[in-house]
Design an enzyme around this catalytic site. Structure first.
Site, short mmCIF file in Angstrom:
data_model
loop_
_atom_site.label_atom_id
_atom_site.label_comp_id
_atom_site.label_asym_id
_atom_site.label_seq_id
_atom_site.Cartn_x
_atom_site.Cartn_y
_atom_site.Cartn_z
N CYS A 19 0.87 -1.18 0.00
CA CYS A 19 0.00 0.00 0.00
C CYS A 19 0.91 1.23 0.00
O CYS A 19 2.07 1.13 -0.40
CB CYS A 19 -0.97 -0.02 1.17
SG CYS A 19 -0.18 -0.06 2.81
N ASN A 22 2.40 1.31 4.34
CA ASN A 22 2.72 0.01 4.96
C ASN A 22 2.44 0.01 6.47
O ASN A 22 3.13 -0.66 7.23
CB ASN A 22 4.18 -0.41 4.68
CG ASN A 22 4.49 -1.86 5.04
OD1 ASN A 22 5.61 -2.18 5.45
ND2 ASN A 22 3.54 -2.77 4.92
N CYS A 24 -1.29 0.52 7.42
CA CYS A 24 -2.73 0.23 7.56
C CYS A 24 -3.17 -0.98 6.72
O CYS A 24 -3.46 -2.05 7.24
CB CYS A 24 -3.57 1.45 7.17
SG CYS A 24 -3.25 2.91 8.19
N ARG A 25 -3.25 -0.78 5.39
CA ARG A 25 -3.89 -1.80 4.55
C ARG A 25 -3.01 -3.01 4.25
O ARG A 25 -3.47 -4.15 4.39
CB ARG A 25 -4.33 -1.18 3.21
CG ARG A 25 -5.44 -0.18 3.36
CD ARG A 25 -5.59 0.65 2.12
NE ARG A 25 -4.45 1.54 1.93
CZ ARG A 25 -4.23 2.31 0.87
NH1 ARG A 25 -5.10 2.26 -0.13
NH2 ARG A 25 -3.18 3.09 0.79
N SER A 26 -1.76 -2.78 3.83
CA SER A 26 -0.94 -3.96 3.46
C SER A 26 -0.57 -4.82 4.67
O SER A 26 -0.52 -6.05 4.54
CB SER A 26 0.29 -3.58 2.62
OG SER A 26 1.14 -2.67 3.28
N ASP A 148 -7.90 3.82 1.37
CA ASP A 148 -7.04 4.19 2.50
C ASP A 148 -7.91 4.59 3.71
O ASP A 148 -8.67 5.55 3.64
CB ASP A 148 -6.17 5.37 2.06
CG ASP A 148 -5.13 5.73 3.07
OD1 ASP A 148 -5.18 5.18 4.19
OD2 ASP A 148 -4.25 6.55 2.74
P1 4NP Z 1 -1.67 2.71 4.23
O1 4NP Z 1 -2.28 4.07 4.87
O2 4NP Z 1 -1.14 3.11 2.87
O3 4NP Z 1 -2.86 1.82 4.15
O4 4NP Z 1 -0.60 2.26 5.17
C1 4NP Z 1 -1.54 5.25 5.01
C2 4NP Z 1 -0.89 5.49 6.19
C3 4NP Z 1 -0.18 6.67 6.35
C4 4NP Z 1 -0.15 7.59 5.33
C5 4NP Z 1 -0.79 7.34 4.15
C6 4NP Z 1 -1.51 6.17 3.98
N1 4NP Z 1 0.57 8.83 5.50
O5 4NP Z 1 0.54 9.64 4.58
O6 4NP Z 1 1.19 9.02 6.54
#
Ligand code: 4NP
Length: 181
Positions: A19, A22, A24-26, A148
């Protein structure tokens, strides 16, 4: 990482979930897929990474961890890392959560394929391309995206959990079907 891409040789299949951050989703996808595919003979290394390096070495978001725990997955831990070009040679599948991730990963794949040869490089897919019964979406990226959940509430994480559970089952079924052909 000591894994080597199986190249269709019958060796276990290595899978990387990706994602943006790295956290939340992945990691949710990795934690769920580890559970769904536990000890499956077709599956080898399982890992996750981000297209960005914002959270390198951080543990998953507390809402990812609490959602996993709520569903009985209590033994998962991970430190965030950024995806590398090497990943495309060690993993058989590099699986994106949304279309932004997919675009970034397809670009990286192209660069690695130019140097190493197309057949040596991971297949890049959207996780939602793997449908029920192992049906694979005909178009790369044509499937459901995992949105997200970072800036939303805990409900978003529950939705991510449900999606990645469905896609994990579809993906395993796809690999099983492919093995039979
Ligand atoms: P992920 O979510 O891509 O599912 O891990 C996010 C977590 C943090 C951020 C963006 C997306 N960020 O911009 O900090």
């Amino acid at each position: 990482m000591t894994a080597t891409k199986s190249s269709g040789s019958g060796a276990p299949i290595n899978v990387l979930f990706v994602c943006l951050g790295n956290i939340c989703r992945s990691p949710m996808a990795e934690g769920v897929f580890r559970n769904v595919a536990a000890s499956h003979p077709l599956i080898g290394e399982i890992d996750s990474a981000g297209t960005g390096a914002y959270h390198t070495m951080e543990p998953p978001d507390s809402r990812t961890m609490s959602t996993l725990r709520k569903h009985g997955i209590t033994d998962y831990n991970h430190a965030a890392r950024k995806v590398t070009k090497e990943d495309f040679l060690t993993f058989d599948y590099v699986i994106a959560m949304d279309k932004w991730n997919l675009t970034d990963l397809l670009e990286l794949r192209e660069a690695v394929a130019k140097k190493s040869g197309n057949d040596k490089v991971a297949d890049v897919r959207l996780f939602g391309d793997f449908g029920p019964g192992g049906k694979l979406n005909e178009r790369v990226g044509g499937g459901e995206v995992v949105k997200d959940p970072y800036y939303g509430g805990v409900n978003g994480f529950e939705e991510v959990y449900k999606q990645v559970t469905r896609f994990s089952q579809g993906f395993v079924e796809h690999l099983e079907k492919k093995q039979q052909n």
